[in-house]
Every structure is written in structure tokens, then in C-alpha cells.
Scaffold this motif. Structure first.
Motif, PDB file in Angstrom:
ATOM      1  N   TYR A  36       0.725  -1.120   0.062  1.00 56.33           N
ATOM      2  CA  TYR A  36      -0.025   0.057   0.163  1.00 56.33           C
ATOM      3  C   TYR A  36       0.832   1.238   0.092  1.00 56.33           C
ATOM      4  O   TYR A  36       0.681   2.281  -0.563  1.00 56.33           O
ATOM      5  CB  TYR A  36      -0.931   0.160   1.394  1.00 56.33           C
ATOM      6  N   ALA A  37       2.119   1.214   0.664  1.00 57.26           N
ATOM      7  CA  ALA A  37       2.802   2.566   0.727  1.00 57.26           C
ATOM      8  C   ALA A  37       3.411   2.513  -0.676  1.00 57.26           C
ATOM      9  O   ALA A  37       3.600   3.899  -0.987  1.00 57.26           O
ATOM     10  CB  ALA A  37       3.895   2.290   1.711  1.00 57.26           C
ATOM     11  N   ALA A  38       3.967   1.652  -1.093  1.00 57.50           N
ATOM     12  CA  ALA A  38       4.474   1.696  -2.459  1.00 57.50           C
ATOM     13  C   ALA A  38       3.322   2.202  -3.528  1.00 57.50           C
ATOM     14  O   ALA A  38       3.442   3.085  -4.335  1.00 57.50           O
ATOM     15  CB  ALA A  38       5.080   0.496  -3.337  1.00 57.50           C
ATOM     16  N   ASP A  39       2.176   1.753  -3.481  1.00 57.99           N
ATOM     17  CA  ASP A  39       0.926   2.460  -4.194  1.00 57.99           C
ATOM     18  C   ASP A  39       0.794   3.919  -3.853  1.00 57.99           C
ATOM     19  O   ASP A  39       0.647   4.507  -4.926  1.00 57.99           O
ATOM     20  CB  ASP A  39      -0.255   1.733  -3.903  1.00 57.99           C
ATOM     21  N   GLY A  40       0.665   4.255  -2.769  1.00 57.15           N
ATOM     22  CA  GLY A  40       0.571   5.856  -2.476  1.00 57.15           C
ATOM     23  C   GLY A  40       1.572   6.639  -2.921  1.00 57.15           C
ATOM     24  O   GLY A  40       1.403   7.761  -3.368  1.00 57.15           O
ATOM     25  N   TYR A  41       2.869   5.973  -2.939  1.00 52.89           N
ATOM     26  CA  TYR A  41       3.925   6.735  -3.233  1.00 52.89           C
ATOM     27  C   TYR A  41       3.867   7.159  -4.859  1.00 52.89           C
ATOM     28  O   TYR A  41       4.103   7.949  -5.325  1.00 52.89           O
ATOM     29  CB  TYR A  41       5.239   6.056  -3.068  1.00 52.89           C
ATOM     30  N   ALA A  42       3.694   5.827  -5.415  1.00 52.40           N
ATOM     31  CA  ALA A  42       3.352   6.078  -7.054  1.00 52.40           C
ATOM     32  C   ALA A  42       2.127   6.996  -7.261  1.00 52.40           C
ATOM     33  O   ALA A  42       2.330   7.916  -8.514  1.00 52.40           O
ATOM     34  CB  ALA A  42       3.114   4.504  -7.526  1.00 52.40           C
ATOM     35  N   GLU A  60       4.179   2.542 -20.873  1.00 53.44           N
ATOM     36  CA  GLU A  60       3.567   2.486 -21.940  1.00 53.44           C
ATOM     37  C   GLU A  60       2.167   1.908 -21.816  1.00 53.44           C
ATOM     38  O   GLU A  60       2.241   0.858 -21.347  1.00 53.44           O
ATOM     39  CB  GLU A  60       4.430   1.719 -22.859  1.00 53.44           C
ATOM     40  N   GLY A  61       1.017   2.533 -22.211  1.00 46.64           N
ATOM     41  CA  GLY A  61      -0.229   1.899 -21.900  1.00 46.64           C
ATOM     42  C   GLY A  61      -0.749   2.067 -20.398  1.00 46.64           C
ATOM     43  O   GLY A  61      -0.362   2.971 -19.614  1.00 46.64           O
ATOM     44  N   ARG A  62      -1.576   1.235 -20.182  1.00 53.57           N
ATOM     45  CA  ARG A  62      -2.336   1.470 -18.697  1.00 53.57           C
ATOM     46  C   ARG A  62      -1.214   0.842 -17.690  1.00 53.57           C
ATOM     47  O   ARG A  62      -0.959  -0.503 -17.611  1.00 53.57           O
ATOM     48  CB  ARG A  62      -3.412   0.633 -18.845  1.00 53.57           C
ATOM     49  N   PRO A  63      -0.686   1.526 -16.700  1.00 55.14           N
ATOM     50  CA  PRO A  63       0.171   1.186 -15.557  1.00 55.14           C
ATOM     51  C   PRO A  63      -0.549   0.062 -14.844  1.00 55.14           C
ATOM     52  O   PRO A  63      -1.489   0.310 -14.226  1.00 55.14           O
ATOM     53  CB  PRO A  63       0.519   2.466 -14.930  1.00 55.14           C
ATOM     54  N   ARG A  64      -0.061  -1.119 -14.557  1.00 58.19           N
ATOM     55  CA  ARG A  64      -0.613  -1.818 -13.439  1.00 58.19           C
ATOM     56  C   ARG A  64       0.604  -2.506 -12.803  1.00 58.19           C
ATOM     57  O   ARG A  64       1.829  -2.639 -13.348  1.00 58.19           O
ATOM     58  CB  ARG A  64      -1.261  -2.887 -14.319  1.00 58.19           C
ATOM     59  N   PRO A  65       0.381  -3.174 -11.741  1.00 55.55           N
ATOM     60  CA  PRO A  65       1.478  -3.892 -10.972  1.00 55.55           C
ATOM     61  C   PRO A  65       2.218  -4.940 -11.762  1.00 55.55           C
ATOM     62  O   PRO A  65       1.488  -5.595 -12.338  1.00 55.55           O
ATOM     63  CB  PRO A  65       0.802  -4.049  -9.524  1.00 55.55           C
ATOM     64  N   VAL A  66       3.266  -4.981 -11.174  1.00 51.33           N
ATOM     65  CA  VAL A  66       4.462  -6.475 -12.135  1.00 51.33           C
ATOM     66  C   VAL A  66       5.078  -6.918 -10.858  1.00 51.33           C
ATOM     67  O   VAL A  66       5.322  -6.269  -9.455  1.00 51.33           O
ATOM     68  CB  VAL A  66       5.482  -5.798 -12.921  1.00 51.33           C
ATOM     69  N   HIS A  67       5.224  -8.381 -10.801  1.00 53.36           N
ATOM     70  CA  HIS A  67       6.069  -8.960  -9.750  1.00 53.36           C
ATOM     71  C   HIS A  67       7.156  -9.583 -10.752  1.00 53.36           C
ATOM     72  O   HIS A  67       7.260 -10.373 -11.756  1.00 53.36           O
ATOM     73  CB  HIS A  67       5.413 -10.168  -9.328  1.00 53.36           C
ATOM     74  N   ALA A 110      -3.743  -2.352  -6.466  1.00 52.24           N
ATOM     75  CA  ALA A 110      -3.091  -1.555  -7.344  1.00 52.24           C
ATOM     76  C   ALA A 110      -3.512  -1.888  -8.799  1.00 52.24           C
ATOM     77  O   ALA A 110      -3.579  -0.902  -9.778  1.00 52.24           O
ATOM     78  CB  ALA A 110      -1.511  -1.802  -7.350  1.00 52.24           C
ATOM     79  N   TYR A 111      -3.614  -3.205  -8.807  1.00 53.39           N
ATOM     80  CA  TYR A 111      -4.100  -3.665 -10.257  1.00 53.39           C
ATOM     81  C   TYR A 111      -5.623  -2.979 -10.808  1.00 53.39           C
ATOM     82  O   TYR A 111      -5.695  -2.445 -11.613  1.00 53.39           O
ATOM     83  CB  TYR A 111      -4.198  -5.101 -10.450  1.00 53.39           C
ATOM     84  N   SER A 112      -6.626  -2.982  -9.637  1.00 51.48           N
ATOM     85  CA  SER A 112      -7.719  -2.401  -9.893  1.00 51.48           C
ATOM     86  C   SER A 112      -7.439  -0.845 -10.259  1.00 51.48           C
ATOM     87  O   SER A 112      -8.486  -0.281 -11.148  1.00 51.48           O
ATOM     88  CB  SER A 112      -8.557  -2.690  -8.617  1.00 51.48           C
ATOM     89  N   ASP A 113      -6.725  -0.134  -9.412  1.00 50.14           N
ATOM     90  CA  ASP A 113      -6.546   1.095  -9.688  1.00 50.14           C
ATOM     91  C   ASP A 113      -5.567   1.692 -10.695  1.00 50.14           C
ATOM     92  O   ASP A 113      -5.352   2.826 -10.704  1.00 50.14           O
ATOM     93  CB  ASP A 113      -6.433   1.917  -8.494  1.00 50.14           C
ATOM     94  N   SER A 114      -4.981   0.669 -11.480  1.00 45.38           N
ATOM     95  CA  SER A 114      -4.093   1.130 -12.415  1.00 45.38           C
ATOM     96  C   SER A 114      -2.924   1.705 -11.880  1.00 45.38           C
ATOM     97  O   SER A 114      -2.319   3.025 -12.349  1.00 45.38           O
ATOM     98  CB  SER A 114      -4.636   1.873 -13.627  1.00 45.38           C
ATOM     99  N   SER A 115      -2.113   1.402 -10.870  1.00 43.49           N
ATOM    100  CA  SER A 115      -1.169   1.832 -10.233  1.00 43.49           C
ATOM    101  C   SER A 115       0.265   1.131 -10.491  1.00 43.49           C
ATOM    102  O   SER A 115       0.112  -0.088 -10.303  1.00 43.49           O
ATOM    103  CB  SER A 115      -1.441   1.892  -8.517  1.00 43.49           C
ATOM    104  N   PRO A 116       1.184   1.943 -10.743  1.00 44.77           N
ATOM    105  CA  PRO A 116       2.444   1.175 -11.150  1.00 44.77           C
ATOM    106  C   PRO A 116       3.174   0.662  -9.786  1.00 44.77           C
ATOM    107  O   PRO A 116       3.887   1.715  -9.257  1.00 44.77           O
ATOM    108  CB  PRO A 116       3.261   2.424 -11.847  1.00 44.77           C
ATOM    109  N   LEU A 142     -14.545  11.887 -16.330  1.00 46.32           N
ATOM    110  CA  LEU A 142     -13.117  11.501 -16.127  1.00 46.32           C
ATOM    111  C   LEU A 142     -12.800  10.521 -15.130  1.00 46.32           C
ATOM    112  O   LEU A 142     -13.337  10.588 -13.972  1.00 46.32           O
ATOM    113  CB  LEU A 142     -12.662  13.141 -15.818  1.00 46.32           C
ATOM    114  N   GLY A 143     -11.881   9.716 -15.292  1.00 46.42           N
ATOM    115  CA  GLY A 143     -11.365   8.767 -14.412  1.00 46.42           C
ATOM    116  C   GLY A 143      -9.890   8.842 -13.849  1.00 46.42           C
ATOM    117  O   GLY A 143      -9.524   9.996 -14.138  1.00 46.42           O
ATOM    118  N   GLY A 144      -9.367   7.873 -13.374  1.00 48.30           N
ATOM    119  CA  GLY A 144      -7.896   8.059 -12.849  1.00 48.30           C
ATOM    120  C   GLY A 144      -7.404   8.199 -14.033  1.00 48.30           C
ATOM    121  O   GLY A 144      -6.020   8.603 -13.923  1.00 48.30           O
TER     122      GLY A 144
END
Length: 531
Positions: A54-60, A152-159, A87-93, A208-210
Motif C-alpha cells: 500500500y505504501a508503494a501504491d501511495g508513493y506512486a 506505455e499503456g495502462r500502468p499496472r503492478p508487476v512482480h 493496485a491492479y484495480s486502480d492502475s497503479s505502477p 473523467l476517471g483515474g
């Protein structure tokens, strides 16, 4: 370069501009932590891996740069999984880095510490993708691929998973040059058609969305261009929760983040042309499973798949939102700004807002008056947030509202607020949570104290899970499992080394927030929410 796999990994991160990670050291990732100081990477240690995510998400969300979380194998990864799904749901890198079982580990298992059947496969089901590297020389490419996906494109989390033995082993690898893709340019023909429809529209609407947000920019170009179009066409603008703060909610044409209100949904359904920018228009945005538009839909999104979602685009514009709106602004003349037409939507919206927010109305006014204009507000999935602040606390840029929409987790606000404050220490950050949601991640108070963050944590106490209690009542059933013991938050704050303040009256809440924004440690500010 010649180094351990861990050294190559941290060097690759530094080459992509990473200077902060959120994570917890464990037996299998110690080689990574050993390299952080060498590359001048700061480590923030939350008290739970979900908090790291969550902290990484807020930071991003506030910096516009990917947030990086580091866990150990097995339980560490699984603990962070919920945050990655959010983060995937909210398109957060968000990039999650973890060790994995060694390269020679048998598929059937052998009782290895933190062993999982298929750790990477589990994360692949929740993230954009998960990749397990098989050699040291593959590590820079995996990191570069992740950062390219974010831009590039919609940002979403990666592992990215690096086997534990590779982290310790010495090898050679060539660091990859960061990939800088150009923004996706809109098709001129699609813009021509969209502009023609907007010029001819008698009852246009803009959603307007995210995807209309521009993290890291205090003056979002996308929002400014959207309001210019609204003024030229007479369109009203409504945002999703994730779009809140992209445009000034004080503007007479802005309906705020009220897409889920029944009156606003009826208005949107009656629009003859709808311009939807960076939004799924999904049930979690509309609070309705079956919603039908009657007008022509123009969709602007970097994700081609969005053109064929629940609401198929009549005019698809696959492009960067700012470039698309800039192209539309050129095609929709500025002369003779359209007058604001009479419409009952504002009256219906205001009536619903009064019904929804009356429980917290005095507190919301006090908060708004106490907070500087550029405050980042981080809300949890608590009633005070989604029935209160989202709709009842107007926000203009450069303010920003962070919220776990879509996936709808609890425990987001405190760790995400920490990540936001770490990412933008120059901005005031305020956390909003209920007592139920706070207790999902209350241990992160220790993290905020350790970092000496001036962080007001406003807690609406209703003795449990208030929204679920209300849902049970509406079903005609007695409350079950929702009336919970609320801890003494003042004593709890003190135990962690934070400050604690009770706000019996709204004016005390405002005063406490003003004080907390100047305090050298976080402040828990509690008030009792009327039922």
C-alpha cells in the motif's frame, strides 16, 4: 558489470531512478538489503508486507514514479498480494520484488523454507504479469521490462521473482538502458469525428476517471483541457472516485466525484454525447451493475481493451489522455463559450448529497477549512470516505484524493498515506479512516512514528463495520459480527509514540488537524460518528 545477482538487481533499480523501497528483510532477501546502501537506496520498513504494498501504491499515486516493494519468499509475497490486487484495480505502477525458491528446486517440493507450489503463478493471477528470472544476466532485462510496462499503456503492478541462489551468486550482466516510450498519439480521424459530435451535441457530458490524473504534476494539463472543452460545449463534468481532484470541483460545470449517485446516473444516461476519459465506466464506478447509455459514447483511453468493455465506444480514441484532449480542444472552437443550461441534475445531486453526508457534514466542513489547498487526502474504505469526503468535500487541483476503489480493500489509508508523505514530503497529507478499517493496518503507526511524519490520522469511530451493519439492517436481518469493541485510540497512539487527540466538536477537529500538520510525529484524531 560483475556482481552478485542482488547487486545487479539494485543497480538496475537505481538505473531506473529508484531511490526508495518499501519492504521487510527476511532470510532469503538479505543479499538485496546488503546492496541498498552501496547504491544510495533508502529502505522504509513497514510492519507488514501488505503495508509495504500500500505504501508503494501511495508513493506512486503522488509522485508519478513507480513504487517498489521488496518482500521475502512465501508468506512475505502472499502478505503483499492484496495490495497488488488493489493496485491492479486502480492502475497503479507498483513493482514487487521477491526471492523465489532456488533454480534447482524440484517442482514437487522438498520442504524448503517459505516454499510455495508456484509463487510466481499466484502473483501472475493478480498482477499485470509475474516473471521468474533464470539467470543473473536476465535480471536487468526483467527490471527494464517492468518499467517499460509502467510507462506505455495502462500502468499496472508487476512482480519480478529472483531465485534465492541467484541473489547470492556472482555473475556478469549488462545493465539495460531505460526505455522511454513516446506518448500514444491519437488518430486524427477519430478526433475529427469526436469533435464533430461534441460541437453538435445538445446535452453533452464528460466523465473523467483515474486515467485523467497526472501524478507528480500539481497542475494537470488533462484536467485543464477537459474544463476548456466543457466551457466551450456546455458539458457538465463528473469524475469517478479515482478522477477526483483532476478538475476543480468548485467549477459551476463540475458535478464532482458523484458518478455513483442515482440522479447523476440518470443525467449521464440522458446525455446525447458522452466523452469518457480514462475510465472503465464499470459497476464499481457507477454503483450499479446494469447501466445503459442512450447517447453516443466517445472513449479516450491508452488501453485499447477499454473500447470494448461494458460500454462499447462509438468513437474509440486510443491515446494518451492529454494529447487526445489537446487535439479535441484544437477542433472545438473557443469563440462563443456555451452558456450553462438549466438542468435539474444539480438539484438532484445536492439533495442526495445532503442525505448521504449529513452524518459527517460538520466534520467535513471543518476538515476542508483546516487543510491547505494542496493537501493529499488518503481515504480508506470507510463510510466517512465514500459516503462523506468523496462526494461531500470538494477538492480543486493541486489537491489529490487517494482511495482504494474497485477492489475495495480495508487498511489502505494509513500505509498509503505514509507512502504519499515519503514520496512528497513537501505536501500536506491527511489520512481518513473508520475504526474498523484502521485496525487492518494500525501497526503502521510505528512506521509513521519512526519516520517522524507530520501526519494527521482522522478516525471516525462507529464501533465496528458501519456500512455492513447498515446493509444488514436494510436486509431486515439483525447485525451479526459487525458491532466490535473499539480500542482506546488515545492510549494506542501513545503506546506507539504518536500523539492522540479527541475531537468532541467539529471545530476541535479542525484545530487538531492544523496542529497535527505541524507536529513532529503522527497524530491520531478520533471523533465519534453518529449512527
Amino acid at each position: 558489470m560483475e556482481a552478485t545477482g542482488a547487486g545487479v538487481l539494485v543497480a538496475a533499480l537505481r538505473g531506473h531512478g529508484v531511490n526508495t523501497i518499501f519492504g521487510i528483510p527476511g532470510t532469503h532477501n538479505l543479499a538485496v538489503y546488503q546492496e541498498l546502501a552501496r547504491y544510495n537506496v533508502t529502505c522504509v520498513t513497514p510492519r507488514h508486507e501488505q503495508g509495504a504494498g500500500y505504501a508503494a501504491d501511495g508513493y506512486a499515486r503522488v509522485t508519478g514514479r513507480p513504487g517498489v516493494a521488496v518482500t521475502t519468499t512465501g508468506p512475505g509475497v502472499v502478505n503483499a498480494a492484496t495490495a497488488l490486487a488493489q493496485a491492479y484495480s486502480d492502475s497503479s505502477p507498483v513493482l514487487l520484488l521477491s526471492p523465489g525458491v532456488p533454480t534447482d528446486h524440484p517442482r514437487l517440493g522438498r520442504g524448503y523454507l517459505h516454499e510455495s507450489k508456484d509463487q510466481s503463478g499466484a502473483l501472475d493471477a493478480l498482477c499485470a504479469w509475474s516473471h521468474r528470472v533464470t539467470s543473473i544476466r536476465e535480471i536487468p532485462a526483467a527490471v527494464a521490462r517492468a518499467f517499460a510496462a509502467f510507462t506505455e499503456g495502462r500502468p499496472r503492478p508487476v512482480h519480478v521473482e529472483v531465485p534465492a541462489d541467484l541473489l547470492e551468486r556472482v555473475g556478469t550482466a549488462d545493465l539495460a538502458t531505460p526505455y522511454r516510450p513516446m506518448p500514444r498519439v491519437p488518430d486524427p480521424g477519430a478526433l475529427d469525428e469526436a469533435a464533430r459530435l461534441l460541437r453538435a451535441a445538445r446535452r453533452p457530458g464528460i466523465v473523467l476517471g483515474g486515467g485523467a490524473q497526472q501524478p507528480g504534476r500539481d497542475e494537470p494539463v488533462t484536467g485543464r483541457l477537459a474544463m476548456e472543452l466543457a466551457e466551450r460545449t456546455g458539458a457538465r463534468v463528473v469524475t469517478t472516485v479515482n478522477g477526483k481532484g483532476a478538475v476543480p470541483e468548485s467549477h459551476p460545470l463540475c458535478l464532482g466525484a458523484t458518478l455513483h449517485l442515482a440522479g447523476v446516473r440518470r443525467w449521464l444516461a440522458s446525455c446525447d454525447v458522452v466523452l469518457a476519459v480514462g475510465t472503465e465506466l464499470g459497476p464499481a464506478d457507477l454503483w450499479e451493475d446494469r447501466f445503459t447509455l442512450t447517447g453516443t459514447l466517445i472513449r479516450v483511453d491508452v488501453d485499447p481493451g477499454q473500447m470494448y468493455g461494458d460500454h462499447v465506444a462509438d468513437v474509440p480514441v486510443v491515446a494518451d489522455a492529454a494529447l487526445a484532449l489537446e487535439g479535441l480542444a484544437v477542433r472545438v472552437p473557443a469563440a462563443g463559450d456555451a452558456p450553462v443550461p438549466e438542468d435539474p441534475v444539480e438539484r438532484e445531486r445536492d439533495a442526495e448529497l445532503r442525505d448521504l453526508t449529513h452524518r459527517w457534514a460538520p466534520q467535513l466542513v471543518a476538515l476542508r477549512e483546516a487543510m491547505p489547498a494542496d493537501t493529499v487526502v488518503v481515504g480508506d474504505n470507510s463510510m466517512m470516505s465514500y459516503h462523506g469526503a468523496i462526494v461531500g468535500m470538494p477538492m480543486d487541483p493541486p489537491g489529490r484524493f487517494l482511495f482504494p476503489a474497485g477492489y475495495g480493500t480495508l487498511g489502505f489509508a494509513l500505509p498509503a498515506g505514509i507512502g504519499a508523505k515519503v514520496g512528497r514530503p513537501d505536501r500536506p497529507v491527511v489520512v481518513l479512516a473508520g475504526d474498523g478499517a484502521l485496525q487492518f493496518s494500525v501497526q503502521e503507526l510505528a512506521t509513521a512514528v519512526e519516520l517522524r511524519l507530520s501526519l494527521p490520522i482522522v478516525v471516525a469511530v462507529n464501533g465496528g463495520f458501519g456500512e455492513i451493519r447498515d446493509e444488514m439492517t436494510r436486509r431486515g436481518m439483525p447485525p451479526v459480527g459487525v458491532d466490535l469493541h473499539a480500542p482506546d485510540l488515545m492510549t494506542l497512539a501513545s503506546a506507539y509514540g504518536a500523539r492522540g487527540r479527541r475531537a468532541e466538536r467539529p471545530e476541535q477537529l479542525g484545530e487538531a488537524v492544523v496542529e497535527a500538520l505541524k507536529a513532529p510525529v503522527p497524530t491520531v484524531i478520533a471523533f465519534h460518528e453518529p449512527r
